[in-house]
Design an enzyme around this catalytic site. Structure first.
Site, PDB file in Angstrom:
ATOM      1  NE  ARG A   1      65.148  41.639  79.650  1.00 38.72           N
ATOM      2  CZ  ARG A   1      65.120  40.766  80.598  1.00 38.72           C
ATOM      3  NH1 ARG A   1      65.936  40.873  81.604  1.00 38.72           N
ATOM      4  NH2 ARG A   1      64.299  39.762  80.528  1.00 38.72           N
TER       5      ARG A   1
ATOM      6  CG  ASP B   1      56.814  39.160  72.918  1.00 42.22           C
ATOM      7  OD1 ASP B   1      55.799  38.474  73.123  1.00 42.22           O
ATOM      8  OD2 ASP B   1      57.600  39.480  73.820  1.00 42.22           O
TER       9      ASP B   1
HETATM   10  P1  AMP Z   1      60.366  38.811  77.992  1.00 42.30           P
HETATM   11  O1  AMP Z   1      59.461  38.323  79.074  1.00 42.30           O
HETATM   12  O2  AMP Z   1      61.829  38.749  78.332  1.00 42.30           O
HETATM   13  O3  AMP Z   1      60.059  38.230  76.660  1.00 42.30           O
HETATM   14  O4  AMP Z   1      60.072  40.397  77.872  1.00 42.30           O
HETATM   15  C1  AMP Z   1      58.820  40.946  77.494  1.00 42.30           C
HETATM   16  C2  AMP Z   1      58.976  42.421  77.262  1.00 42.30           C
HETATM   17  O5  AMP Z   1      59.367  43.085  78.468  1.00 42.30           O
HETATM   18  C3  AMP Z   1      60.037  42.794  76.225  1.00 42.30           C
HETATM   19  O6  AMP Z   1      59.567  43.926  75.513  1.00 42.30           O
HETATM   20  C4  AMP Z   1      61.238  43.122  77.080  1.00 42.30           C
HETATM   21  O7  AMP Z   1      62.135  43.977  76.440  1.00 42.30           O
HETATM   22  C5  AMP Z   1      60.597  43.770  78.297  1.00 42.30           C
HETATM   23  N1  AMP Z   1      61.408  43.605  79.507  1.00 42.30           N
HETATM   24  C6  AMP Z   1      61.628  42.466  80.198  1.00 42.30           C
HETATM   25  N2  AMP Z   1      62.414  42.692  81.273  1.00 42.30           N
HETATM   26  C7  AMP Z   1      62.706  44.017  81.266  1.00 42.30           C
HETATM   27  C8  AMP Z   1      63.468  44.871  82.114  1.00 42.30           C
HETATM   28  N3  AMP Z   1      64.100  44.413  83.197  1.00 42.30           N
HETATM   29  N4  AMP Z   1      63.536  46.181  81.784  1.00 42.30           N
HETATM   30  C9  AMP Z   1      62.904  46.657  80.703  1.00 42.30           C
HETATM   31  N5  AMP Z   1      62.171  45.908  79.875  1.00 42.30           N
HETATM   32  C10 AMP Z   1      62.062  44.602  80.141  1.00 42.30           C
HETATM   33 MG    MG Z   2      60.812  38.408  74.995  1.00 40.17          MG
END
Ligand code: AMP
Ligand code: MG
Length: 489
Positions: free
Chosen positions: A93, A252
């Site tokens: 995103r 990540d």
């Molecule tokens: P995070 O928990 O923010 O570190 O995200 C973990 C993974 O999920 C990453 O690859 C993000 O890009 C993906 N991600 C988190 N929220 C969204 C969303 N609303 N739409 C698409 N991908 C998401």
């Molecule tokens: Mg992340």
């Protein structure tokens, strides 16, 4: 505006090739408009007020227009989430708009978070909600104010685009700025997918762009890993000393520059609770506050494993073996600064441990305790007046008095003024408490940005008094304590 199309924009990461991600056209926000921006950062990047207030910048922030006409790039990475390898990650995103060259020649990634779906969105909508975006904006400023390495946030936009989470919320974007968006997970992806030529390319790119001084080392990849290990240890030591709980230390979310990265359900401790868990989906406490140093090593080991095509395993293990010592040295130094101790002495760890036990059993407010201690002359440490100054923080006066005598023993021969000066420059008055972030979010959702501006004022200079905003140093009411937050963002 010429400035957003000019000579100062580069695309070095996306030019690395298709192993590194995919070009993506963002999905514009409906009626996207700028909500707030960081004037200090704008100035550092060489942007004027007029640049920030231009329609071109608004369109950029609203995902309507790319930077310099170039289609943005979604980076591919993978990583270990809660200990499990997940091959399906990537910028789901967010997109890299390009790199901005400032007057000193430094390149800054411009990354727009919340810009719509990408090939890595999986089941997500590619959006970020106002609430989580504002939390990242505030935390970026707070960490910078505390001199803790962090990504930064140049600006936020809000919109009329609805997004579904536990309830319907507003879609927002955040323009994240940092010298590098490369994560441990970028290396893991190229390793596990056996693209080892690209792994070399990535390591060379990181060295050339971010660690040019390592290019001439005898073993540049070893020097790179060593640097990452040391800086990560130093960053985590700073988190522990200030009481910061990241909450989602997946690989990540670990930056190759060892900056605090990807702000989700983070918390600054109010009461001192070493096993604090701020992420309510963290059932086992893997990312609890006191687990962070060990998880740092776990994550570095995952990175080290991804380095096996670049370096002998023995060399990797040797480098990882230096982590704990490095962290311990950095942490002890940070804690000594908090207590105004210029040098290390035998018995210091006993003094620290007795203090931690005192704070924990009394559930004392971590920040207020240290700040109050920073304001007491050495001669006054063992007086009834001092005890009474701590009375609302620590109920057990006998244990407090015992600890204060030990501390007095340790500091009475030191210059009291120098001690207080060191402590007052180390122990913040203001931290980003969750209840304050929540108040700012509630107001912002009603269109009132004043609480955000006030918080930014104190967090940008957290050691200063700010008399008219002194209430923002207060600990939360009992019912506002221990908010745990979900990853939903
Ligand atoms: P995070 O928990 O923010 O570190 O995200 C973990 C993974 O999920 C990453 O690859 C993000 O890009 C993906 N991600 C988190 N929220 C969204 C969303 N609303 N739409 C698409 N991908 C998401
Ligand atoms: Mg992340």
């Amino acid at each position: 505006m010429a400035v957003f199309n000019g000579e100062n924009i580069r695309f070095s990461f996306s030019q690395l090739g298709s192993a590194f991600g995919k070009a993506v056209t963002p999905t514009p926000l409906e009626n996207g408009r700028i909500l707030t921006y960081d004037a200090t950062l704008a100035e550092k990047l060489g942007l004027t007020d007029a640049d920030i207030k231009s329609d071109t910048f608004r369109a950029l922030l609203s995902a309507e227009q790319p930077l310099a006409g170039r289609t943005p790039f979604a980076m591919k990475y993978t990583g270990h989430q809660f200990g499990q390898y997940n091959p399906e990650l990537g910028d789901g995103r967010g997109v890299l708009l390009g790199e901005w060259r400032d007057d000193t020649g430094t390149l800054w990634d411009w990354h727009l978070k919340g810009a719509g779906k990408t090939p890595y969105s999986r089941h997500g909508d590619g959006r970020a909600v106002l609430r989580s975006t504002l939390r990242e904006y505030l935390a970026s400023a707070a960490m910078r104010g505390l001199d803790i390495p962090t990504t930064q946030a140049l600006a936020m936009a809000t919109s009329d685009t609805p997004v579904m989470r536990e309830r319907i919320e507003t879609a927002a974007t955040l323009l994240r700025i940092t010298e590098s968006h490369v994560r441990f997970g970028h290396f893991e992806y190229l390793f596990y997918s056996q693209q080892h030529d690209a792994l070399h390319t990535l390591a060379d790119y990181v060295i050339a762009r971010h660690f040019p001084e390592l290019a001439d080392a005898e073993k540049p990849y070893a020097a790179l890993l060593q640097e990452i290990v040391e800086r990560t240890a130093e960053m985590i030591a700073k988190w522990q000393a200030v009481g910061f709980n990241h909450g989602v230390m997946n690989t990540d979310n670990m930056s190759i520059l060892s900056q605090t990265f990807d702000y989700g359900p983070y918390a600054f401790l109010d009461d001192f609770n070493p096993s604090n868990i701020c992420n309510h989906t963290d059932y086992t406490g893997r990312y609890a506050f006191n687990q962070q140093p060990a998880i740092g090593l776990w994550n570095l080991s995952a990175l080290g494993y991804a380095f096996t095509p670049l370096l002998d395993s023995e060399v990797i293990n040797d480098i990882l073996g230096g982590y704990e010592q490095h962290l311990q040295v950095a942490y002890s130094k940070a804690m000594r600064d908090k207590l105004g101790l210029p040098d290390a002495q035998q018995g210091d760890s006993r003094l620290f441990n007795a203090l931690f036990a005192l704070l924990e059993t009394n559930r004392a407010d971590y920040t207020l305790f240290f700040r109050r201690l920073s304001e007491i002359e050495s001669d006054l440490l063992v007086t009834a007046q001092t005890l009474s100054q701590f009375s609302e923080l620590i109920a057990d006066t006998d244990s407090l008095s015992e600890w204060l005598s030990e501390y007095h023993q340790r500091v009475h021969h030191l210059d009291s003024h120098a001690r207080l000066q060191c402590m007052q420059a180390t122990n913040p008055r203001f931290i980003l408490r969750n209840y304050l972030a929540q108040q700012a979010i509630d107001a912002a959702e009603q269109g009132d940005m004043q609480p955000t501006h006030d918080l930014i004022t104190v967090l940008s200079a957290p050691f200063d008094a700010h008399p008219s905003l002194a209430h923002l140093a207060q600990r939360p009411a009992d019912e506002d304590k221990d908010l745990t937050l979900s990853c939903s963002s």
